[in-house]
Design a protein around this motif. Structure first.
Motif, PDB file in Angstrom:
ATOM      1  N   PRO A   1       0.786  -1.241   0.000  1.00 55.37           N
ATOM      2  CA  PRO A   1       0.000   0.000   0.000  1.00 55.37           C
ATOM      3  C   PRO A   1       0.813   1.282   0.000  1.00 55.37           C
ATOM      4  O   PRO A   1       0.307   2.317  -0.434  1.00 55.37           O
ATOM      5  CB  PRO A   1      -0.865  -0.119   1.272  1.00 55.37           C
ATOM      6  N   THR A   2       2.067   1.250   0.473  1.00 51.44           N
ATOM      7  CA  THR A   2       2.848   2.490   0.489  1.00 51.44           C
ATOM      8  C   THR A   2       3.998   2.470  -0.511  1.00 51.44           C
ATOM      9  O   THR A   2       4.868   3.325  -0.473  1.00 51.44           O
ATOM     10  CB  THR A   2       3.390   2.807   1.902  1.00 51.44           C
ATOM     11  N   ALA A   3       4.021   1.474  -1.404  1.00 52.26           N
ATOM     12  CA  ALA A   3       4.980   1.406  -2.516  1.00 52.26           C
ATOM     13  C   ALA A   3       6.420   1.250  -2.060  1.00 52.26           C
ATOM     14  O   ALA A   3       7.344   1.740  -2.702  1.00 52.26           O
ATOM     15  CB  ALA A   3       4.839   2.640  -3.418  1.00 52.26           C
ATOM     16  N   SER A   4       6.618   0.551  -0.951  1.00 52.45           N
ATOM     17  CA  SER A   4       7.956   0.342  -0.401  1.00 52.45           C
ATOM     18  C   SER A   4       8.096  -1.083   0.103  1.00 52.45           C
ATOM     19  O   SER A   4       7.117  -1.725   0.502  1.00 52.45           O
ATOM     20  CB  SER A   4       8.203   1.317   0.752  1.00 52.45           C
ATOM     21  N   PHE A   5       9.340  -1.577   0.121  1.00 46.06           N
ATOM     22  CA  PHE A   5       9.599  -2.916   0.646  1.00 46.06           C
ATOM     23  C   PHE A   5       9.227  -3.033   2.126  1.00 46.06           C
ATOM     24  O   PHE A   5       9.008  -4.136   2.629  1.00 46.06           O
ATOM     25  CB  PHE A   5      11.070  -3.289   0.438  1.00 46.06           C
ATOM     26  N   LYS A   6       9.114  -1.913   2.810  1.00 48.90           N
ATOM     27  CA  LYS A   6       8.751  -1.958   4.230  1.00 48.90           C
ATOM     28  C   LYS A   6       7.366  -2.572   4.442  1.00 48.90           C
ATOM     29  O   LYS A   6       7.076  -3.127   5.498  1.00 48.90           O
ATOM     30  CB  LYS A   6       8.782  -0.548   4.826  1.00 48.90           C
ATOM     31  N   ASP A   7       6.497  -2.485   3.427  1.00 49.22           N
ATOM     32  CA  ASP A   7       5.150  -3.060   3.554  1.00 49.22           C
ATOM     33  C   ASP A   7       5.187  -4.571   3.753  1.00 49.22           C
ATOM     34  O   ASP A   7       4.292  -5.145   4.377  1.00 49.22           O
ATOM     35  CB  ASP A   7       4.315  -2.754   2.307  1.00 49.22           C
TER      36      ASP A   7
ATOM     37  N   GLY B   1      12.494   7.679   5.529  1.00 48.24           N
ATOM     38  CA  GLY B   1      11.605   7.824   4.385  1.00 48.24           C
ATOM     39  C   GLY B   1      10.457   6.847   4.359  1.00 48.24           C
ATOM     40  O   GLY B   1       9.319   7.190   4.667  1.00 48.24           O
ATOM     41  N   ASP B   2      10.727   5.593   4.002  1.00 44.38           N
ATOM     42  CA  ASP B   2       9.657   4.647   3.715  1.00 44.38           C
ATOM     43  C   ASP B   2       9.030   4.011   4.949  1.00 44.38           C
ATOM     44  O   ASP B   2       7.846   3.670   4.932  1.00 44.38           O
ATOM     45  CB  ASP B   2      10.183   3.533   2.803  1.00 44.38           C
ATOM     46  N   THR B   3       9.799   3.830   6.015  1.00 50.01           N
ATOM     47  CA  THR B   3       9.256   3.148   7.194  1.00 50.01           C
ATOM     48  C   THR B   3       8.048   3.885   7.759  1.00 50.01           C
ATOM     49  O   THR B   3       7.071   3.266   8.183  1.00 50.01           O
ATOM     50  CB  THR B   3      10.335   2.991   8.284  1.00 50.01           C
ATOM     51  N   GLY B   4       8.102   5.207   7.773  1.00 50.69           N
ATOM     52  CA  GLY B   4       7.040   5.982   8.420  1.00 50.69           C
ATOM     53  C   GLY B   4       5.665   5.690   7.865  1.00 50.69           C
ATOM     54  O   GLY B   4       4.740   5.324   8.601  1.00 50.69           O
ATOM     55  N   SER B   5       5.488   5.835   6.553  1.00 55.01           N
ATOM     56  CA  SER B   5       4.168   5.597   5.972  1.00 55.01           C
ATOM     57  C   SER B   5       3.777   4.138   6.078  1.00 55.01           C
ATOM     58  O   SER B   5       2.592   3.809   6.258  1.00 55.01           O
ATOM     59  CB  SER B   5       4.132   6.059   4.515  1.00 55.01           C
ATOM     60  N   ALA B   6       4.756   3.229   5.989  1.00 57.77           N
ATOM     61  CA  ALA B   6       4.444   1.804   6.102  1.00 57.77           C
ATOM     62  C   ALA B   6       3.963   1.450   7.503  1.00 57.77           C
ATOM     63  O   ALA B   6       3.038   0.652   7.676  1.00 57.77           O
ATOM     64  CB  ALA B   6       5.665   0.966   5.732  1.00 57.77           C
TER      65      ALA B   6
ATOM     66  N   VAL C   1      20.022 -11.241  -8.037  1.00 60.33           N
ATOM     67  CA  VAL C   1      18.722 -10.655  -7.720  1.00 60.33           C
ATOM     68  C   VAL C   1      18.965  -9.261  -7.147  1.00 60.33           C
ATOM     69  O   VAL C   1      19.643  -9.110  -6.127  1.00 60.33           O
ATOM     70  CB  VAL C   1      17.938 -11.511  -6.710  1.00 60.33           C
ATOM     71  N   VAL C   2      18.438  -8.251  -7.821  1.00 56.45           N
ATOM     72  CA  VAL C   2      18.518  -6.874  -7.327  1.00 56.45           C
ATOM     73  C   VAL C   2      17.216  -6.573  -6.594  1.00 56.45           C
ATOM     74  O   VAL C   2      16.123  -6.707  -7.157  1.00 56.45           O
ATOM     75  CB  VAL C   2      18.707  -5.885  -8.495  1.00 56.45           C
ATOM     76  N   CYS C   3      17.333  -6.202  -5.324  1.00 53.33           N
ATOM     77  CA  CYS C   3      16.144  -5.878  -4.533  1.00 53.33           C
ATOM     78  C   CYS C   3      15.655  -4.487  -4.905  1.00 53.33           C
ATOM     79  O   CYS C   3      16.348  -3.492  -4.649  1.00 53.33           O
ATOM     80  CB  CYS C   3      16.459  -5.934  -3.036  1.00 53.33           C
ATOM     81  N   SER C   4      14.473  -4.434  -5.497  1.00 55.52           N
ATOM     82  CA  SER C   4      13.867  -3.145  -5.835  1.00 55.52           C
ATOM     83  C   SER C   4      13.002  -2.722  -4.663  1.00 55.52           C
ATOM     84  O   SER C   4      11.894  -3.216  -4.476  1.00 55.52           O
ATOM     85  CB  SER C   4      13.040  -3.261  -7.114  1.00 55.52           C
ATOM     86  N   THR C   5      13.501  -1.797  -3.872  1.00 56.65           N
ATOM     87  CA  THR C   5      12.919  -1.513  -2.564  1.00 56.65           C
ATOM     88  C   THR C   5      11.826  -0.457  -2.584  1.00 56.65           C
ATOM     89  O   THR C   5      11.151  -0.256  -1.570  1.00 56.65           O
ATOM     90  CB  THR C   5      14.022  -1.079  -1.583  1.00 56.65           C
ATOM     91  N   ALA C   6      11.641   0.231  -3.707  1.00 57.81           N
ATOM     92  CA  ALA C   6      10.590   1.254  -3.763  1.00 57.81           C
ATOM     93  C   ALA C   6      10.172   1.472  -5.211  1.00 57.81           C
ATOM     94  O   ALA C   6      10.922   1.196  -6.150  1.00 57.81           O
ATOM     95  CB  ALA C   6      11.074   2.570  -3.157  1.00 57.81           C
ATOM     96  N   HIS C   7       8.958   1.974  -5.379  1.00 56.21           N
ATOM     97  CA  HIS C   7       8.463   2.327  -6.709  1.00 56.21           C
ATOM     98  C   HIS C   7       9.087   3.658  -7.127  1.00 56.21           C
ATOM     99  O   HIS C   7       9.236   4.581  -6.315  1.00 56.21           O
ATOM    100  CB  HIS C   7       6.943   2.444  -6.681  1.00 56.21           C
ATOM    101  N   TYR C   8       9.445   3.759  -8.398  1.00 62.70           N
ATOM    102  CA  TYR C   8      10.119   4.971  -8.886  1.00 62.70           C
ATOM    103  C   TYR C   8       9.303   6.235  -8.655  1.00 62.70           C
ATOM    104  O   TYR C   8       9.845   7.334  -8.529  1.00 62.70           O
ATOM    105  CB  TYR C   8      10.454   4.824 -10.365  1.00 62.70           C
ATOM    106  N   GLY C   9       7.959   6.103  -8.555  1.00 66.38           N
ATOM    107  CA  GLY C   9       7.120   7.281  -8.383  1.00 66.38           C
ATOM    108  C   GLY C   9       7.356   8.017  -7.081  1.00 66.38           C
ATOM    109  O   GLY C   9       7.025   9.213  -6.972  1.00 66.38           O
TER     110      GLY C   9
END
Length: 721
Positions: A321-327, A355-360, A636-644
């Protein structure tokens, strides 16, 4: 459900008459007077395995089909089914089981017993239910050899595979322990797994957690278990919790079973092996996992692996839901947290985020309901100038009384230091407990329940490659991970400990390259070092929390060494690991860093070659991997967030001109330029429906942050009079 001759039926009827009430064992089993119930589909081998287990334990073996149903009905089970039909058969079978009594026995249930709720509630009250999770193809082959082409409840038009898939939900509803059987496992191997499962169940005390700053070989009167560490977050000595015995290891056939499963199914099996059912019962864990990885993810695969270039693959970890690997962790962690909460206290989750942890965290905890939501508050601190505009909008869109984000006019490291100081301030924690009945906890990756779910997706990436035929089990892969706090990289090392053949974890840094320096030189030096803002803000970190877990891991649990090193880091901003330990570090991990220009050039290059758009963090991971990966195995490259989430930087990388001011317009323009991945639906909805707005901004002062904590508690919970 084989046919019996009249003499066998008569003999069993006499035996039942002689002991009409119960089966009784004169021996004490591992579970005292309780029974061991074996559950699974027809053809799972329950009867044969049950006899073997009973023999090993010196206990009576009871087969419900042969010894209970046929003795009660005075006819073969197959004849009963033919006489009354499937629906009535299930009802009468269940009623017989409700009246069944045994003590200290190994009982093999029928394949259809779990379809009768009252019967299974009776069973659960009288012993341990072990599910023989046997490979479906093995089941079908065994049933074919037994000349069984229909089973109870199988309607016309349904295949055997269909009915087995349907029944699985009932087996998982009632199990206490799962025995995962690999394809081709012998009954002797399955019996051995059952014995180990029983031993594990009755030995909850052995699954202790220790602090990274303690000597894990030392005895202690205080036992800390999973349910404790979820709620506590940080250990009392300010170390991080880890399982004393490490991770369970799966064999090759078990991994191959998992390859055919969905992501939630894989997660459930792996987490069952890591969380003792005394802490979280298997049936509760199943509900949590399927809620965590359901419709809230925009990809049915949850964390799909896609081919990128050459031998490189990208694992998309941004479909939550928040476009991050933290989800992947934070859609599950709040459910685990609320389950483990002791009664009579409120809890405030304190989070520092780059950055990403907060919204997740805010998204995950907002999914709680009822009393769990009323007893749990969330306060997120983030650097005012250290996150992207979309990240800030995502966090500040949450305005519930007990969930809020506050920015700090400093960097992530300051926020994290302040929170750790609060946890260690006995005067503050005592005041909050007495005045408000509130205890502090955390959802950062220092919390074990935050880190553990991340192990699953590293396992799942390899299983996807296995399923697609890219590798055969045992062939190695490398994993490249953009890392600042080392939690994501650490979870890959734990996946390796479980048996996933990860050759090297490549730890990729931006120009804030502390982790790269530690791994390449063995020296952690923060003296005079300032955090520099970057295009990949989620890894703008100098003081990496999970570095403690890593050093504890590679030093074989030397808590004294860890305590000494990190005390030096706190007091002198510096430490040097011993040379022998540095050599061990480099056996597992490679590390490098890239410049801002390298990051942008990588985004541009990948898009030019493939049309695929990387975010700035994934680009860091690929740029570093391009230098360090030798190409001899898949990467394997971990893609941790959406480019948007980092649209202005991506506009710059793709040379699309100045990014529009409106975040939604940014997303739409980038989406039209990408062959993949598509525009992130949930992120777009969040910005459309909730928008941003004003938010609290705090000065870089510890006391001011404490005031924000107390204000949040006052807004969230009733004051204790």
């Amino acid at each position: 459900m084989g046919l019996l001759n009249a003499a066998q039926v008569a003999w069993r009827a006499v035996r039942c008459y002689q002991s009409p009430k119960s089966w009784l064992s004169t021996k004490t089993s591992l579970l005292g007077g309780n029974n061991i119930f074996l559950m699974g589909p027809p053809g799972a081998g329950k009867t044969t395995v049950g006899r073997m287990v009973a023999h090993r334990l010196g206990l009576p073996a009871v087969d419900v089909d042969d010894d209970v149903l046929e003795a009660t009905w005075k006819m073969p089970v197959a004849a009963k089914l033919a006489a009354v039909g499937g629906e009535r058969f299930l009802a009468e079978e269940g009623q017989v089981l409700c009246n069944f009594s045994a003590s200290g026995c190994v009982v093999s249930l029928t394949g259809s017993n779990p379809l009768h709720a009252s019967a299974m509630e009776h069973v659960k009250e009288n012993g341990l239910v072990i599910y023989l999770d046997v490979d479906g193809e093995d089941i079908i082959q065994r049933l074919a050899r037994m000349k069984v082409n229909r089973i109870v409840g199988q309607e016309a038009g349904l295949s055997m595979r269909d009915i087995l898939r349907y029944r699985k939900q009932f087996y998982e509803k009632w199990l206490d322990m799962r025995v995962l059987c690999g394809a081709g496992d012998t009954v002797e191997e399955v019996a051995e797994k059952v014995l180990k499962a029983v031993e594990r169940y009755q030995n909850h005390a052995s699954e202790r957690y220790v602090s990274t700053r303690s000597n894990c070989t030392a005895s202690s009167n205080h036992e800390t278990h999973f349910s404790d560490v979820v709620v506590e977050g940080l250990a009392p000595d300010r170390g991080l919790y880890v399982p004393q015995k490490g991770f369970p290891r799966l064999d090759a056939r078990e991994w191959q079973r998992l390859a055919s499963m969905s992501y939630p199914e894989r997660a459930l099996v792996l987490l069952e092996k890591c969380i003792h059912p005394v802490d979280v019962p298997a049936s509760d864990l199943r509900k949590m996992v399927f809620k965590a990885y359901g419709e809230n993810f925009s990809s049915e695969a949850v964390a799909p692996v896609k081919h990128l270039i050459g031998s490189q693959y990208v694992q998309e970890l941004f479909h939550g839901p928040t476009a991050s690997f933290k989800d992947l962790a934070l859609q599950l962690m709040p459910q685990l947290f609320s389950h483990c909460l002791p009664p009579m206290c409120n809890y405030l989750i304190l989070v520092a985020t780059s950055g990403d942890t907060g919204s997740a965290v805010l998204s995950g905890f907002s999914g709680l309901g009822g009393s769990d939501a009323r007893r749990t508050g969330v306060l997120v601190f983030f650097p005012e100038e250290g996150v992207s505009e979309i990240q800030k909008l995502q966090m500040t869109s949450y305005r519930e009384a007990n969930a809020r984000a506050v920015s700090v006019r400093s960097d992530f490291d300051f926020c994290q230091r302040a929170i750790k100081r609060m946890f260690g301030a006995s005067g503050l924690t005592g005041h909050l407990a007495v005045e408000y009945g509130t205890v502090l906890s955390t959802a950062n990756s220092i919390n074990w329940a935050r880190l553990l779910p991340q192990v699953v997706y590293h396992c799942s990436a390899y299983l996807d490659l296995l399923r697609e035929g890219v590798v055969s089990f045992g062939e190695p892969v490398d994993v490249s991970i953009p890392s600042g706090n080392f939690g994501n990289a650490m979870s890959a090392l734990y996946a390796k400990q479980m048996g996933i053949p990860i050759r090297k974890v490549i730890c990729a840094s931006n120009h804030n390259r502390i982790l790269a320096d530690v791994i390449t030189t063995g020296e952690c030096d923060l003296r005079g070092r300032r955090l520099m803002a970057s295009l990949s803000p989620a890894i703008d970190i100098l003081k990496s929390s999970n570095l403690e877990r890593f050093i504890f891991h590679v030093s074989d649990g030397d808590g004294h060494l860890v305590a000494d090193l990190f005390t030096r880091l706190d007091t002198h901003q510096h430490f040097q690991v011993p040379e022998r330990l540095h050599r061990r570090i480099q056996q597992d991990v490679l590390a490098g860093w890239c410049s801002e220009d390298d990051c942008l050039a990588t985004i541009r290059s990948v898009h030019k070659q493939t049309g695929y758009i990387l975010d700035t963090h994934t680009a860091v991971a690929k740029a570093v991997a391009d230098r360090l990966h030798d190409g001899s195995c898949p990467l394997v490259v971990c893609s941790t967030a959406h480019y948007g989430k980092f649209a202005p930087a991506v506009f710059k990388a793709l040379q699309l001109g100045e990014a529009p001011d409106d975040p939604l317009t940014q997303l739409r323009k980038l989406g039209s330029a990408a062959s993949g991945p598509g525009t992130h639906r949930r992120m777009t909805e969040c910005l459309t429906e909730r928008g941003g707005g004003t938010h609290s901004v705090c000065v870089a002062d510890y006391s001011a942050m404490v005031d924000e904590v107390e204000r949040t508690i006052q807004d969230s919970f009733l004051k204790v009079m």
